[in-house]
Write an enzyme that holds these catalytic residues in place. Structure first.
Site, short mmCIF file in Angstrom:
data_model
loop_
_atom_site.label_atom_id
_atom_site.label_comp_id
_atom_site.label_asym_id
_atom_site.label_seq_id
_atom_site.Cartn_x
_atom_site.Cartn_y
_atom_site.Cartn_z
CB CYS A 93 39.42 43.80 46.49
SG CYS A 93 40.22 44.23 44.94
NE ARG A 126 46.37 45.14 39.65
CZ ARG A 126 45.62 44.05 39.78
NH1 ARG A 126 45.55 43.16 38.81
NH2 ARG A 126 44.93 43.84 40.89
CG HIS A 189 42.34 46.62 49.25
ND1 HIS A 189 42.22 45.35 49.75
CD2 HIS A 189 42.30 46.50 47.90
CE1 HIS A 189 42.14 44.50 48.73
NE2 HIS A 189 42.18 45.17 47.61
N1 GLN Z 1 42.47 39.75 41.54
C1 GLN Z 1 41.44 40.74 41.52
C2 GLN Z 1 41.67 41.83 40.50
O1 GLN Z 1 42.78 42.10 40.13
C3 GLN Z 1 41.25 41.32 42.92
C4 GLN Z 1 42.46 42.05 43.39
C5 GLN Z 1 42.39 42.47 44.81
O2 GLN Z 1 41.74 41.81 45.64
N2 GLN Z 1 43.07 43.55 45.14
O3 GLN Z 1 40.73 42.44 40.04
#
Ligand code: GLN
Length: 237
Positions: A93, A126, A189
């Site tokens: 990520c 998101r 993840h």
């Molecule tokens: N900050 C990054 C995003 O939002 C990665 C997030 C994360 O590692 N879960 O894309």
């Protein structure tokens, strides 16, 4: 035999149990009679790339990524030499985004290491939820959880998998993650490796081959892990 595992910046890149990936690697080596040593590097610690076999970078918030990004720039040459020499890397990520050319957010521009030919631009909403992939060279699906604002676009690099369920790199092109040499970058993840022991073994095999010229790992009893993996696949597909 012994593998040296470097966990980069666990105090900053630590979302959703990414640390479990380290534990999984250590145990699967141990069950095969292979030692492992884990070194946790904090932000300003000098990193021993020459003495490292596997590097793990987890995910983090944009703020934490910014700190890591500045630090990573100072490792640029060493990191690149390690990667081009076939050093194994698992970048998840936020860590994955920083393996590319850049990560553009509404608050600024984060320069990546350009080890993977890709770039990432933040957007909303998101992309969050369970995700299932298929990588044709692996025997089972890859399952996990994703939560990222960044949309990643691949250049001349192989995706880690094709998306069977979920969003992946950008929610549009059906591709997830990226692979180059022995680097795997992915949004998964969950943590990734305990849920997908076949991916863990892929990374271990790469590192053991580079260090000791060993090809193939002895099989382990993964019946429970496979059932759990299958359960997720059946639930969402
Ligand atoms: N900050 C990054 C995003 O939002 C990665 C997030 C994360 O590692 N879960 O894309």
């Amino acid at each position: 035999m012994k593998l040296e595992i470097a966990h980069l910046f666990p105090d900053l890149l630590n979302l959703y149990g990414d640390r479990g990936n380290i534990r999984c690697m250590v145990m699967r080596l141990k069950w095969r009679g292979i030692d492992a040593n884990v070194t946790e590097y904090r932000l300003n610690d000098p990193i021993d790339f020459g003495g490292t076999d596997i590097i793990l970078l987890g995910g983090g918030s944009d703020r934490e990524q910014q700190l890591v990004c500045e630090r990573l720039q100072k490792t640029r040459e060493d990191f690149s030499r390690y990667a081009e020499d076939g050093g194994t890397v698992l970048a998840v990520c936020g860590g994955y985004q920083l393996m590319g050319h850049y990560y553009e957010t509404k608050d600024g521009h984060m320069e990546g290491l350009s080890l993977l030919d890709l770039y990432t631009v933040q957007d909303s909403p998101r992309l969050t939820g369970n995700i299932i992939l298929k990588n044709e060279s692996l025997p089972y699906e890859i399952v996990g959880f994703e939560n990222h604002g960044g949309r990643t676009h691949l250049g001349n690099v192989t995706p880690f998998g094709s998306v069977l369920y979920g969003f992946g790199n950008n929610g549009k092109d059906g591709r997830e993650g990226a692979m180059y040499k022995n680097i795997i970058g992915t949004y998964l993840h969950g943590p990734l490796l305990p849920k997908n022991p076949h991916v863990c073994d892929l990374l271990l095999a790469k590192a053991l081959d580079r260090k000791y010229g060993i090809s193939g790992l002895s099989p382990l009893d993964d019946e429970t892990e496979r059932k759990a993996n299958r359960y997720i696949v059946d639930r969402f597909l």
